[in-house]
Design an enzyme around this catalytic site. Structure first.
Site, PDB file in Angstrom:
ATOM      1  N   CYS A  97       0.802  -1.239   0.000  1.00  0.00           N
ATOM      2  CA  CYS A  97       0.000   0.000   0.000  1.00  0.00           C
ATOM      3  C   CYS A  97       0.832   1.285   0.000  1.00  0.00           C
ATOM      4  CB  CYS A  97      -0.957  -0.001   1.190  1.00  0.00           C
ATOM      5  SG  CYS A  97      -2.039  -1.432   1.169  1.00  0.00           S
ATOM      6  N   HIS A 349      -9.291   2.733  -1.988  1.00  0.00           N
ATOM      7  CA  HIS A 349      -7.843   2.562  -1.816  1.00  0.00           C
ATOM      8  C   HIS A 349      -7.314   1.659  -2.930  1.00  0.00           C
ATOM      9  CE1 HIS A 349      -4.025   1.451  -0.212  1.00  0.00           C
ATOM     10  NE2 HIS A 349      -4.409   0.511   0.623  1.00  0.00           N
ATOM     11  N   CYS A 379       0.136   2.399   6.219  1.00  0.00           N
ATOM     12  CA  CYS A 379       0.538   1.057   6.627  1.00  0.00           C
ATOM     13  C   CYS A 379       0.593   0.200   5.365  1.00  0.00           C
ATOM     14  CB  CYS A 379      -0.437   0.465   7.643  1.00  0.00           C
ATOM     15  SG  CYS A 379      -2.155   0.478   7.110  1.00  0.00           S
TER      16      CYS A 379
HETATM   17  C1  LIG Z   1     -14.627  -4.915   3.751  1.00  0.00           C
HETATM   18  C2  LIG Z   1     -14.813  -5.567   2.409  1.00  0.00           C
HETATM   19  C3  LIG Z   1     -14.578  -7.094   2.528  1.00  0.00           C
HETATM   20  C4  LIG Z   1     -16.250  -5.327   1.937  1.00  0.00           C
HETATM   21  O1  LIG Z   1     -16.390  -5.841   0.660  1.00  0.00           O
HETATM   22  P1  LIG Z   1     -17.810  -5.875  -0.040  1.00  0.00           P
HETATM   23  O2  LIG Z   1     -18.751  -6.699   0.767  1.00  0.00           O
HETATM   24  O3  LIG Z   1     -17.615  -6.240  -1.465  1.00  0.00           O
HETATM   25  O4  LIG Z   1     -18.184  -4.338   0.079  1.00  0.00           O
HETATM   26  P2  LIG Z   1     -19.431  -3.552  -0.387  1.00  0.00           P
HETATM   27  O5  LIG Z   1     -18.972  -2.259  -0.924  1.00  0.00           O
HETATM   28  O6  LIG Z   1     -20.296  -4.423  -1.258  1.00  0.00           O
HETATM   29  O7  LIG Z   1     -20.157  -3.272   0.974  1.00  0.00           O
HETATM   30  C5  LIG Z   1     -20.896  -4.299   1.649  1.00  0.00           C
HETATM   31  C6  LIG Z   1     -22.251  -3.743   1.984  1.00  0.00           C
HETATM   32  O8  LIG Z   1     -22.035  -2.641   2.864  1.00  0.00           O
HETATM   33  C7  LIG Z   1     -22.693  -1.507   2.358  1.00  0.00           C
HETATM   34  N1  LIG Z   1     -21.929  -0.308   2.700  1.00  0.00           N
HETATM   35  C8  LIG Z   1     -20.612  -0.111   2.526  1.00  0.00           C
HETATM   36  N2  LIG Z   1     -20.299   1.128   2.925  1.00  0.00           N
HETATM   37  C9  LIG Z   1     -21.427   1.707   3.354  1.00  0.00           C
HETATM   38  C10 LIG Z   1     -21.745   2.982   3.870  1.00  0.00           C
HETATM   39  N3  LIG Z   1     -20.822   3.904   4.032  1.00  0.00           N
HETATM   40  N4  LIG Z   1     -23.034   3.242   4.207  1.00  0.00           N
HETATM   41  C11 LIG Z   1     -23.990   2.302   4.042  1.00  0.00           C
HETATM   42  N5  LIG Z   1     -23.762   1.065   3.544  1.00  0.00           N
HETATM   43  C12 LIG Z   1     -22.482   0.783   3.210  1.00  0.00           C
HETATM   44  C13 LIG Z   1     -22.734  -1.716   0.862  1.00  0.00           C
HETATM   45  O9  LIG Z   1     -23.759  -0.952   0.262  1.00  0.00           O
HETATM   46  C14 LIG Z   1     -23.002  -3.196   0.767  1.00  0.00           C
HETATM   47  O10 LIG Z   1     -24.375  -3.418   0.966  1.00  0.00           O
HETATM   48  P3  LIG Z   1     -25.173  -4.497   0.074  1.00  0.00           P
HETATM   49  O11 LIG Z   1     -24.518  -5.801   0.402  1.00  0.00           O
HETATM   50  O12 LIG Z   1     -26.564  -4.362   0.557  1.00  0.00           O
HETATM   51  O13 LIG Z   1     -24.973  -4.098  -1.343  1.00  0.00           O
HETATM   52  C15 LIG Z   1     -13.834  -4.978   1.346  1.00  0.00           C
HETATM   53  O14 LIG Z   1     -14.182  -3.639   1.076  1.00  0.00           O
HETATM   54  C16 LIG Z   1     -12.399  -5.055   1.792  1.00  0.00           C
HETATM   55  O15 LIG Z   1     -11.831  -6.150   1.880  1.00  0.00           O
HETATM   56  N6  LIG Z   1     -11.784  -3.886   2.051  1.00  0.00           N
HETATM   57  C17 LIG Z   1     -10.419  -3.826   2.477  1.00  0.00           C
HETATM   58  C18 LIG Z   1      -9.509  -3.974   1.306  1.00  0.00           C
HETATM   59  C19 LIG Z   1      -8.099  -4.273   1.731  1.00  0.00           C
HETATM   60  O16 LIG Z   1      -7.826  -5.219   2.452  1.00  0.00           O
HETATM   61  N7  LIG Z   1      -7.181  -3.464   1.247  1.00  0.00           N
HETATM   62  C20 LIG Z   1      -5.795  -3.665   1.487  1.00  0.00           C
HETATM   63  C21 LIG Z   1      -5.369  -3.368   2.807  1.00  0.00           C
HETATM   64  S1  LIG Z   1      -5.591  -1.787   3.363  1.00  0.00           S
END
Ligand SMILES: CC(C)(COP(=O)(O)OP(=O)(O)OC[C@H]1O[C@@H](n2cnc3c(N)ncnc32)[C@H](O)[C@@H]1OP(=O)(O)O)[C@@H](O)C(=O)NCCC(=O)NCCS
Length: 394
Positions: A97, A349, A379
């Site tokens: 990152c 990100h 990080c």
């Molecule tokens: C956390 C994580 C697993 C979620 O993935 P995901 O399930 O595909 O994420 P989504 O964007 O579909 O969000 C999941 C749900 O939360 C909801 N949501 C997300 N942010 C929201 C917000 N701010 N307000 C309201 N709802 C929210 C989405 O609308 C979705 O709802 P749905 O299932 O009804 O469509 C993924 O974003 C992740 O792994 N992030 C970290 C990435 C990472 O590791 N990066 C490297 C290291 S920093």
């Protein structure tokens, strides 16, 4: 040692992940990662027409998931796809990152010792085309060994975010409130046009075949409330505190910075906008993984001969909400100076691109607010962190 100056820093907007089930195709899904990087090279050359392309000696470019379209030396492919001549070299690096911040740190160090006069440094991540985890498809052929696994418990970063929350006593309420604020700040900054000078508009075709342009970070959810997000599942740990709205979003993006020596700045009539005062890389236990930003920040300050209260603005990557919260709490950093235009929780990100995105955002913020010192920290996987302090010059 010669001087080294930051002349320009640009980025794309962050394009969303495709959601085929919802009938949505991400803005950059059909754009090759090499092409996206080349668009930024051409844009930064276009914005700085006095720099002859043949004077650009190297492109240092990071990606994190370095397979498929991001494999080999993507930096050299970007050079060949861009308006740069064949004489410009290209080198790919991976520090996860913090990779594109490291690209600029290496550009600065190399210019200062006299190895280059003009360098481009940046990074990109196309999380639609090269998804997270696609460098781990064959468990029998990984760089990690059983001996390392015996020494350290290797967990997903989301799990480390849960560990950090517990270790630093970060509550669910703090996590929800920080996540809501990130959305509000990102929305306000976007509406105020604060990213206009750094974002290069990128043309794409949408799922209906219509030509469109992405000139903003498309993931922001201004309607976010603490109540709504608290009801979301905890994907990393049952009963945990980190939900999707407290995690950095998965997206596509690229960043690019132009670094030159003092002599080159004079020769091409360029206005130095900033310089690097210090860099610090720090490793911590790879299980906890995400708190290297704390010792990294201390070291970068010490190297720069500055104290925390002298720093005008901080950009910390919002990998997960617990990371900036633990860092602010431990070091006593006031949130009024932190990620004032929002962060990755709201905007996404694109791993290898993010360090350079934060650099571009910091440079523009210091200029807009007439401030002097900015600290950027991220990080990085496997328990690393990268931190840079810059001084605005004009
Ligand atoms: C956390 C994580 C697993 C979620 O993935 P995901 O399930 O595909 O994420 P989504 O964007 O579909 O969000 C999941 C749900 O939360 C909801 N949501 C997300 N942010 C929201 C917000 N701010 N307000 C309201 N709802 C929210 C989405 O609308 C979705 O709802 P749905 O299932 O009804 O469509 C993924 O974003 C992740 O792994 N992030 C970290 C990435 C990472 O590791 N990066 C490297 C290291 S920093």
């Amino acid at each position: 040692m010669q001087d080294c100056y930051l002349i320009d820093a640009v980025r794309t907007g962050r394009g969303r992940l495709s959601r085929p089930k919802k009938g949505f195709i991400g803005e950059f899904a059909e754009i090759h990662p090499t092409s996206l990087g080349a668009m930024l090279v051409d844009a930064i050359l276009g914005r700085n027409p006095s720099v002859p392309p043949e004077k650009v000696e190297d492109l240092i470019y990071s990606t994190t998931i370095a397979v498929k379209e991001q494999a080999q030396d993507i930096a050299r492919w970007i050079v060949l796809a861009s308006k740069l001549p064949v004489t410009t070299s290209g080198v790919h690096l991976n520090r996860f990152c913090s990779g594109s911040l490291q690209a600029s740190a290496f550009a600065n160090a190399s210019i200062r010792v006299g190895d280059y006069d003009v360098v481009l440094a940046g990074g990109g991540e196309h999380m639609n085309r090269v998804p997270l985890g696609s460098d781990r498809n064959d468990p029998a052929r990984l760089a990690i060994t059983d001996a390392i696994r015996e020494k350290y418990k290797i967990v997903p970063q989301g799990m480390s975010a849960e560990i950090i929350s517990e270790k630093y006593g970060i509550s669910q309420e703090e996590i929800n409130a920080f996540s809501v604020r990130s959305q509000q700040k990102a929305h306000a900054a976007t509406e105020a046009g604060k990213f206009k000078n750094e974002i290069i508009p990128i043309a794409y075709t949408d799922q209906d075949g219509n030509p469109q342009v992405l000139d903003r970070d498309s993931n922001i959810k201004p309607g976010t409330t603490a109540e709504k997000i608290n009801a979301l599942p905890r994907p990393f740990k049952e009963g945990g505190v980190i939900h999707a709205a407290a995690s950095s979003g998965i997206c596509d993006g690229s960043s690019m910075a132009l670094w030159v020596s003092g002599d080159a700045a004079k020769e091409f009539g360029l206005k130095p906008r900033a310089r690097i005062l210090s860099n610090a890389n720090w490793g911590v236990n790879p299980t906890e993984m995400l708190d290297g930003v704390i010792p990294g920040t201390r070291l970068a300050l010490k190297r720069a001969g500055l104290t925390l209260d002298q720093i005008d603005r901080f950009e910390i990557n919002e990998a997960f909400a617990s990371v900036p919260l633990a860092w602010m709490k431990t070091l006593g950093i006031p949130e009024e100076k932190v990620n004032v235009n929002g962060g990755a929780i709201a905007m996404g990100h694109p791993l290898g691109a993010t360090g350079g995105i934060l650099l571009a955002t910091m440079l523009n913020e210091l200029e807009r607010e007439d401030l002097r010192y900015g600290l950027i920290t991220l990080c990085a996987a496997q328990g690393m962190s990268g931190t840079m302090i810059i001084e605005r010059l004009s």
